[in-house]
Design a protein around this motif. Structure first.
Motif, short mmCIF file in Angstrom:
data_model
loop_
_atom_site.label_atom_id
_atom_site.label_comp_id
_atom_site.label_asym_id
_atom_site.label_seq_id
_atom_site.Cartn_x
_atom_site.Cartn_y
_atom_site.Cartn_z
N PRO A 13 -16.42 7.85 -69.43
CA PRO A 13 -17.24 8.65 -68.51
C PRO A 13 -18.37 7.86 -67.88
O PRO A 13 -18.71 8.06 -66.72
N HIS A 73 -12.63 12.96 -65.92
CA HIS A 73 -12.81 12.77 -67.36
C HIS A 73 -11.51 13.09 -68.10
O HIS A 73 -10.74 13.93 -67.67
N SER A 93 -18.98 7.37 -63.88
CA SER A 93 -20.24 7.69 -63.21
C SER A 93 -20.73 6.52 -62.38
O SER A 93 -21.26 6.70 -61.27
N GLN A 94 -20.55 5.30 -62.90
CA GLN A 94 -20.95 4.12 -62.15
C GLN A 94 -20.11 3.96 -60.89
O GLN A 94 -20.63 3.62 -59.81
N ASP A 121 -22.01 12.76 -59.84
CA ASP A 121 -21.70 13.02 -61.25
C ASP A 121 -20.66 14.13 -61.39
O ASP A 121 -19.75 14.05 -62.23
N ALA A 170 -17.31 12.76 -60.53
CA ALA A 170 -16.81 11.87 -61.59
C ALA A 170 -16.25 12.67 -62.75
O ALA A 170 -15.28 12.24 -63.40
N ARG A 171 -16.83 13.84 -63.04
CA ARG A 171 -16.37 14.65 -64.16
C ARG A 171 -14.94 15.17 -63.94
O ARG A 171 -14.25 15.50 -64.89
#
Length: 380
Positions: free
Chosen positions: A182, A176, A186-187, A169, A172-173
């Motif tokens: 988002p 953004h 995350s996936q 996570d 992934a951020r």
């Protein structure tokens, strides 16, 4: 400034990381503890240490007063020509920084700095386990020793995934605000984590976190490269676009204005032409919708309304091609009259003066020539 004892911070580790001095608070950073941190930061700035890193990886909670302390210290460092960042945030700490809009400014998504000292005994009760990756490594080692059909193997891998999802996570951020959802990011990061779980070999003695990070980041970059673009763009321009977006905010804060392509090129150590090429290519990331309005008015219509109409000049193409051999068979004087009249925009009087004949004669020749061409076209 009123000085307060540094023990207002429950525990504070400090060490050097190159030119940076790193401060790592532990546990809960509330209002009273943030005062001590503020004092510690101010003392270092006053002493000329202008590059500071506040490692947030060991905090369980941070309140708005502490976040304001970090932002004020960052502004003070920038005013003196330095820099302050606060990487390593996660869970509730990162949630607070995101809610107040300070996570990106403080670079809270970045990994914590390397070279940390051993855990201090006085902070042991606030500390996480020495390394969560030790647990993940052990879980994966046990799973690797089991048969693939053993149901316990899947349970161990599920526990390893649960331990590692916060890392996915956080990675992934980093992406953004770059045009993708988002939730989708995350996936994709979770998919990268699963690939890392599948490919990790615990016998190599490497921490799973060190192995998983490039795997997850690579999966995210591949997603942007293969799925995010509306049209095909060379990979080097796609990756350069990501780099430009990553440094643009930091440059804007440092310069106090929007960075120019030249500023970005100098920061990245590349030619300005490369930056301009990447910026032009960025327009291909999201092509304009056919249903996008053409103007500000609701009744302005859409792009689809003006596409696909018949070309009003298409019939003229056939006539122009058909008339070429007919003009070629005309006498030289008639061809010159047509050229001067329709391509040179000359008047009949000007043509007459140029050819040394009367205007009436030019008019008769022009009419006769046009009538002959018209009949020849109609007769096929």
């Amino acid at each position: 400034m009123e000085t307060m004892p540094t023990d207002s911070v429950p525990a504070l580790d400090t060490w050097r990381n190159g030119d940076d001095e790193v401060l790592r608070p532990w546990g809960i950073l509330d209002y009273s503890a943030s005062v001590g941190l503020r004092v510690a930061l101010s003392r270092r700035l006053d002493a000329g240490q202008l590059k500071l890193t506040v490692d947030l990886s060991r905090l369980r909670l941070l309140d708005c007063a502490a976040a304001d302390t970090l932002l004020r210290a960052q502004n003070e460092a920038q005013e003196r020509g330095g820099a302050l960042r606060a990487p390593g945030a996660s869970d509730l700490v990162l949630d607070v920084l995101e809610i107040i809009g300070a996570a990106k400014q403080l670079r809270a998504y970045d990994d914590p700095p390397p070279g940390a000292p051993p855990v201090r005994e006085e902070a042991a009760e606030d500390a996480e386990p020495p390394s969560q990756w030790t647990t993940v490594n052990e879980l994966l080692r046990q799973a690797a020793a089991m048969d693939r059909s053993d149901p316990r193997r899947g349970a161990l891998r599920d526990r390893a995934v649960a331990h590692s999802l916060p890392l996915a996570d956080r990675l992934a951020r980093r992406f953004h605000g770059m045009g993708e959802s988002p939730a989708d990011l995350s996936q994709v990061a979770a998919l990268g984590l699963m690939k890392a779980i599948e490919g990790f070999d615990p016998d190599y003695g490497t921490d799973f976190g060190g192995y998983a990070t490039p795997t997850i980041v690579g999966e995210l970059k591949r997603y942007f490269r293969d799925k995010g673009w509306g049209v095909h763009v060379p990979r080097r321009l796609q990756e350069l676009r990501i780099e430009i977006n990553r440094v643009r905010d930091a440059l804007g804060q440092r310069l106090g204005r929007s960075p120019t392509p030249k500023d970005v090129a100098e920061h990245l150590g590349i030619d300005e032409e490369q930056v301009l090429e990447a910026l032009v290519a960025s327009s291909a990331y999201r092509p304009v919708s056919l249903f996008a309005p053409l103007g500000g008015d609701d009744d302005a219509g859409t792009l689809a309304d003006v596409l696909g109409d018949d070309d009003r000049d298409i019939d003229g193409v056939e006539f122009r091609q058909a008339i070429k051999p007919l003009i070629a068979r005309l006498p030289e004087r008639e061809r010159r009259i047509l050229s001067l009249r329709f391509y040179g925009n000359r008047t009949q009087a000007q043509i007459a003066a140029d050819l040394g004949i009367s205007q009436m004669h030019v008019s008769r020749l022009l009419s006769r020539t046009l009538d002959g061409l018209r009949r020849a076209l109609l007769d096929g």
